[in-house]
Design a protein around this motif. Structure first.
Motif, mmCIF file in Angstrom:
data_model
loop_
_atom_site.group_PDB
_atom_site.id
_atom_site.type_symbol
_atom_site.label_atom_id
_atom_site.label_comp_id
_atom_site.label_asym_id
_atom_site.label_seq_id
_atom_site.Cartn_x
_atom_site.Cartn_y
_atom_site.Cartn_z
ATOM 1 N N VAL A 25 0.881 -1.169 0.000
ATOM 2 C CA VAL A 25 0.000 0.000 0.000
ATOM 3 C C VAL A 25 0.918 1.217 0.000
ATOM 4 C CG1 VAL A 25 -1.799 1.290 1.218
ATOM 5 C CG2 VAL A 25 -1.802 -1.213 1.293
ATOM 6 N N ASP A 26 0.688 2.144 -0.918
ATOM 7 C CA ASP A 26 1.504 3.351 -0.982
ATOM 8 C C ASP A 26 1.193 4.256 0.204
ATOM 9 O OD1 ASP A 26 3.015 2.975 -3.453
ATOM 10 O OD2 ASP A 26 1.042 3.018 -4.412
ATOM 11 N N VAL A 27 2.257 4.807 0.800
ATOM 12 C CA VAL A 27 2.136 5.739 1.926
ATOM 13 C C VAL A 27 2.096 7.142 1.344
ATOM 14 C CG1 VAL A 27 3.251 6.606 4.017
ATOM 15 C CG2 VAL A 27 3.406 4.167 3.447
ATOM 16 N N PRO A 28 1.076 7.948 1.681
ATOM 17 C CA PRO A 28 1.006 9.314 1.159
ATOM 18 C C PRO A 28 2.237 10.128 1.563
ATOM 19 C CG PRO A 28 -1.052 8.700 2.229
ATOM 20 C CD PRO A 28 -0.060 7.618 2.550
ATOM 21 N N ALA A 29 2.650 11.012 0.666
ATOM 22 C CA ALA A 29 3.845 11.829 0.883
ATOM 23 C C ALA A 29 3.786 12.601 2.196
ATOM 24 C CB ALA A 29 4.035 12.785 -0.290
ATOM 25 N N ASP A 30 2.612 13.075 2.586
ATOM 26 C CA ASP A 30 2.518 13.869 3.816
ATOM 27 C C ASP A 30 2.645 13.029 5.091
ATOM 28 O OD1 ASP A 30 0.001 12.716 3.386
ATOM 29 O OD2 ASP A 30 -1.088 14.426 4.203
ATOM 30 N N CYS A 31 2.684 11.716 4.963
ATOM 31 C CA CYS A 31 2.859 10.829 6.131
ATOM 32 C C CYS A 31 4.290 10.311 6.267
ATOM 33 C CB CYS A 31 1.924 9.631 6.026
ATOM 34 S SG CYS A 31 0.179 10.029 6.121
ATOM 35 N N VAL A 32 5.078 10.413 5.199
ATOM 36 C CA VAL A 32 6.410 9.807 5.172
ATOM 37 C C VAL A 32 7.322 10.364 6.257
ATOM 38 C CG1 VAL A 32 8.496 9.485 3.778
ATOM 39 C CG2 VAL A 32 6.232 9.193 2.739
ATOM 40 N N GLN A 33 7.401 11.680 6.381
ATOM 41 C CA GLN A 33 8.299 12.289 7.361
ATOM 42 C C GLN A 33 7.908 11.901 8.789
ATOM 43 O OE1 GLN A 33 10.963 13.620 6.009
ATOM 44 N NE2 GLN A 33 11.840 13.729 8.033
ATOM 45 N N GLN A 34 6.628 11.777 9.062
ATOM 46 C CA GLN A 34 6.167 11.398 10.394
ATOM 47 C C GLN A 34 6.616 9.988 10.778
ATOM 48 O OE1 GLN A 34 1.938 12.454 11.174
ATOM 49 N NE2 GLN A 34 2.047 13.339 9.129
ATOM 50 N N LEU A 35 6.855 9.156 9.768
ATOM 51 C CA LEU A 35 7.326 7.784 10.021
ATOM 52 C C LEU A 35 8.848 7.697 10.098
ATOM 53 C CD1 LEU A 35 4.919 5.713 7.758
ATOM 54 C CD2 LEU A 35 5.012 5.703 10.259
ATOM 55 N N GLY A 36 9.531 8.817 9.914
ATOM 56 C CA GLY A 36 10.984 8.816 10.013
ATOM 57 C C GLY A 36 11.704 8.999 8.695
ATOM 58 N N GLY A 37 10.973 9.331 7.642
ATOM 59 C CA GLY A 37 11.607 9.584 6.352
ATOM 60 C C GLY A 37 11.591 8.385 5.432
ATOM 61 N N ARG A 38 12.144 8.598 4.246
ATOM 62 C CA ARG A 38 12.130 7.575 3.196
ATOM 63 C C ARG A 38 13.268 6.583 3.388
ATOM 64 N NH1 ARG A 38 12.965 8.631 -1.920
ATOM 65 N NH2 ARG A 38 11.581 7.007 -2.600
ATOM 66 N N LYS A 39 13.089 5.673 4.335
ATOM 67 C CA LYS A 39 14.071 4.615 4.556
ATOM 68 C C LYS A 39 13.327 3.342 4.935
ATOM 69 C CE LYS A 39 14.749 6.221 9.260
ATOM 70 N NZ LYS A 39 15.648 6.857 10.182
ATOM 71 N N GLN A 40 13.956 2.227 4.663
ATOM 72 C CA GLN A 40 13.326 0.958 5.016
ATOM 73 C C GLN A 40 13.339 0.805 6.528
ATOM 74 O OE1 GLN A 40 14.968 -2.509 3.158
ATOM 75 N NE2 GLN A 40 13.297 -3.806 3.853
ATOM 76 N N GLN A 41 12.186 0.450 7.076
ATOM 77 C CA GLN A 41 12.076 0.266 8.523
ATOM 78 C C GLN A 41 10.874 -0.611 8.845
ATOM 79 O OE1 GLN A 41 11.314 4.131 10.317
ATOM 80 N NE2 GLN A 41 10.457 4.808 8.403
ATOM 81 N N ARG A 42 10.892 -1.187 10.023
ATOM 82 C CA ARG A 42 9.772 -2.006 10.493
ATOM 83 C C ARG A 42 8.666 -1.087 10.996
ATOM 84 N NH1 ARG A 42 8.796 -6.689 9.102
ATOM 85 N NH2 ARG A 42 7.817 -7.176 11.070
ATOM 86 N N VAL A 43 7.443 -1.453 10.670
ATOM 87 C CA VAL A 43 6.272 -0.727 11.138
ATOM 88 C C VAL A 43 5.236 -1.735 11.618
ATOM 89 C CG1 VAL A 43 6.588 1.335 9.704
ATOM 90 C CG2 VAL A 43 5.316 -0.627 8.796
ATOM 91 N N ALA A 44 4.316 -1.273 12.414
ATOM 92 C CA ALA A 44 3.198 -2.097 12.878
ATOM 93 C C ALA A 44 1.971 -1.207 12.907
ATOM 94 C CB ALA A 44 3.478 -2.674 14.260
ATOM 95 N N GLY A 45 0.812 -1.818 12.976
ATOM 96 C CA GLY A 45 -0.417 -1.047 13.026
ATOM 97 C C GLY A 45 -1.604 -1.910 12.682
ATOM 98 N N THR A 46 -2.551 -1.301 11.965
ATOM 99 C CA THR A 46 -3.748 -2.033 11.574
ATOM 100 C C THR A 46 -4.039 -1.805 10.094
ATOM 101 O OG1 THR A 46 -5.253 -0.230 12.197
ATOM 102 C CG2 THR A 46 -4.793 -1.913 13.877
ATOM 103 N N LEU A 47 -4.678 -2.792 9.513
ATOM 104 C CA LEU A 47 -5.147 -2.756 8.136
ATOM 105 C C LEU A 47 -6.629 -3.091 8.213
ATOM 106 C CD1 LEU A 47 -4.071 -2.568 5.159
ATOM 107 C CD2 LEU A 47 -4.003 -5.062 5.198
ATOM 108 N N ASN A 48 -7.480 -2.125 7.928
ATOM 109 C CA ASN A 48 -8.933 -2.297 8.098
ATOM 110 C C ASN A 48 -9.265 -2.776 9.511
ATOM 111 O OD1 ASN A 48 -9.536 -1.427 5.547
ATOM 112 N ND2 ASN A 48 -10.019 -3.443 4.728
#
Length: 93
Positions: A25-48
């Protein structure tokens, strides 16, 4: 403390030429910096609303996405081509 981002996006294949390949799923540009920038990293959360974990990845041409496993898609009752609601937070080592 971690930052959480929320957005909607369409599940797509990482490589459209490989029908059984990785879903993202593509991450909107306005959310990228909040996640730490454009780098590979582990994330967690929810999908639907279903819990999942994945990794972010750079997309050619400046995009950014998160990988979604088959198990996560099943838990979220979603498939490639579906619009999904995503909540992500960066996982710290």
């Amino acid at each position: 403390m971690s930052t959480t981002v929320e957005f909607s996006g369409t599940v797509r294949r990482w490589d459209p030429g490989k029908p059984g390949g990785l879903a993202v799923v593509d991450v909107p540009a306005d959310c990228v910096q909040q996640l730490g920038g454009r780098k590979q990293q582990r994330v967690a959360g929810t999908l639907n609303g279903a819990e999942f974990a994945g990794s972010t990845m750079l997309v050619a041409g400046g995009g950014f996405c998160v990988g979604v496993s088959k198990a996560a898609l099943k838990a979220a009752q979603a498939a490639v081509g579906d619009e999904v609601r995503v909540v992500l937070r960066r996982e710290h080592p």
